[in-house]
Design an enzyme around this catalytic site. Structure first.
Site, mmCIF file in Angstrom:
data_model
loop_
_atom_site.group_PDB
_atom_site.id
_atom_site.type_symbol
_atom_site.label_atom_id
_atom_site.label_comp_id
_atom_site.label_asym_id
_atom_site.label_seq_id
_atom_site.Cartn_x
_atom_site.Cartn_y
_atom_site.Cartn_z
ATOM 1 C CE LYS A 56 -4.197 -1.747 0.061
ATOM 2 N NZ LYS A 56 -5.201 -1.476 -0.969
ATOM 3 C CB SER A 287 -3.886 -10.099 3.001
ATOM 4 O OG SER A 287 -2.663 -9.398 3.073
#
Length: 469
Positions: A56, A287
């Protein structure tokens, strides 16, 4: 005569850069060698090597720089975002170095390490409910929009709709992947949180490597896998994996890019992330465990060799108190232990396994105080050779030290200050024995005969009822 030094190769070292922002991207790749990948070769792009610890960072820099370029973000301005964690950390990384204030609205299932990391960087973190859906005023995205509307001139980054999000992956992540793989990729396994990775990488591959399939890894409870399979979806469930899975289709998620989707349970995600650490030495988050589990399924289903890529989205150091904590695994029923139908099933942390913070009667009050403070607890069972002999709480310590000589007050042994009259429960009792204990504002101290087994708190009972339901 040849100089022997000339035969030593010069190692490649990246150049010195002027800012941590210059370290975003150009992350390394590694091939999986110690897991069963069927006939395929599986490669991992280590996005946990970004300075903020996740993929991110790319998105955060792109969104902020796009807002600077078009004038939406002014010097010294305020950035607001709804995030499950890593986008927030990426925004904090960029905002801190660029001099912006950052307010993050995050769901309350977010890992404690992420929250502590953000607050250490000076971020205004506001927790909200993770059990409500889009359209509810306390849903994290709705709340972020409300906060943004209350601060004139602020920027709502809105990763779910911001075109800079997929653009970051189309212009950096995807070309890096194709270059590192020598232009030969058969499939890329991704997750969808905001949809930026799927859309950005997928669009690039459509143009530059049409044979490359985009494969979706989706947590059980998310609606996305069903949507890929049927074009429709029902009501979302809940899941523990952070950062991917959704209860709606984000605007940035171009779902028609997905060729195949896998629904991965929380337990499989956690087990696979832990296996990745044990077998490949890579510390990755929940994740990443979900993506790797889907990638391994895809690889094992193939009948001919393929070159498959997936991502290590973030570092597992953000989950040390969760998925890499054996007691957390037990609390969520992921440890596979035998169930007995009595109070033993509710003891997430057993004394014999070192899971209970306890004290001995001959230890000093200073030792007891230090254990309370370091473990963030207000009372300690007092255990002597496996037997529960008392309990010590903050009021016991205060009563023992407030009138003592300054040099002696914390040298007092625990046995002289503890409460000896302790209510205990035998391990074979049922769950219905707990409410009476909690009504007395006590924790349940569970024994098997005279041997101390462990502690059951209100949270342990709530968690037991949640899993049973």
């Amino acid at each position: 005569m040849n100089d022997p030094k000339s035969a030593v190769p010069t190692p490649y070292l990246p150049p010195v850069v002027g800012s941590a922002l210059d370290l975003i991207g150009n992350t390394p790749m590694v091939e999986v060698k110690n897991l069963d990948t069927g006939p395929c070769r599986l490669f991992l792009k280590l996005e946990n090597q970004n300075p903020g610890g996740s993929i991110k960072d790319r998105v955060a820099r792109a969104m902020i720089e796009a807002a600077e370029a078009d004038g939406r973000l002014k010097p010294g301005g305020t950035i607001i975002e709804a995030t499950a964690g890593n986008t927030g950390l990426g925004l904090a990384q960029v905002a801190m170095l660029k001099g912006y204030k950052l307010i993050l609205i995050v769901p309350d299932k977010m890992a404690r390490e992420k929250i502590l990391h953000l607050r250490a960087m000076g971020v205004d973190v506001r927790l909200t409910r993770s059990d409500v859906g889009k359209g509810h005023p306390e849903y994290y995205q709705d709340m972020a929009q409300t906060v943004a509307q209350s601060i004139p001139g602020s920027l709502y980054a809105n990763q779910f709709e911001n075109p800079a999000n997929p653009h970051a992956h189309e212009t950096t992540t995807a070309p890096e992947l194709l270059t590192q793989m020598g232009g030969d990729i058969d499939a890329i396994v991704v997750g969808v949180g905001s949809g930026g990775t799927l859309t950005g990488v997928g669009r690039y591959m459509q143009k530059h490597s049409p044979k490359t399939q985009m494969v979706l890894a989706d947590p059980v409870g998310s609606i996305l896998c069903d949507y890929v399979a049927t074009g429709t979806f029902g009501e979302a469930g809940s899941w523990i994996v952070e950062g991917i899975g959704e209860d709606f289709i984000p605007d940035n998620a171009q779902m028609d890019l997905v060729s195949k989707a896998y629904s991965i349970s929380d337990r499989e995600s956690v087990d696979t992330a832990r296996l990745l650490l044990k077998k490949e030495g890579i510390l990755a988050g929940s994740s990443s465990g979900c993506l790797l589990a889907a990638a391994l399924r895809y690889c094992r289903e193939q009948t001919e060799p393929k070159r498959v890529v997936t991502l290590v989205c973030d570092t597992g150091s953000k989950y040390l108190t969760k998925m890499f904590n054996d007691f957390w695994l037990a609390a969520h029923g992921f440890d596979g232990r035998e169930m007995h139908g009595d109070l033993r099933d509710l003891i997430a942390k057993r004394y014999v396994d070192g899971g209970v913070v306890a004290i001995g009667p001959d230890d000093t009050l200073l030792t007891a105080y230090n254990r309370m403070r370091s473990s963030d607890v207000s009372q300690l069972p007092v255990v002597d050779h496996g037997k529960l002999v008392g309990i010590l709480d903050e009021s016991d310590i205060l009563a023992a030290v407030e009138d003592d000589d300054r040099d002696l007050r914390f040298k007092t042994p625990v046995g002289s200050a503890m409460t000896r009259a302790v209510n205990t429960l035998q391990s074979t009792r049922g769950v219905d024995a707990l409410p009476e204990v909690f009504d007395r504002d006590e924790v349940a101290l569970v024994c098997e005969g005279e041997q101390f087994l462990g502690v059951i708190t209100r949270v342990d009972l709530i968690n037991h009822l949640r899993m049973a339901g």
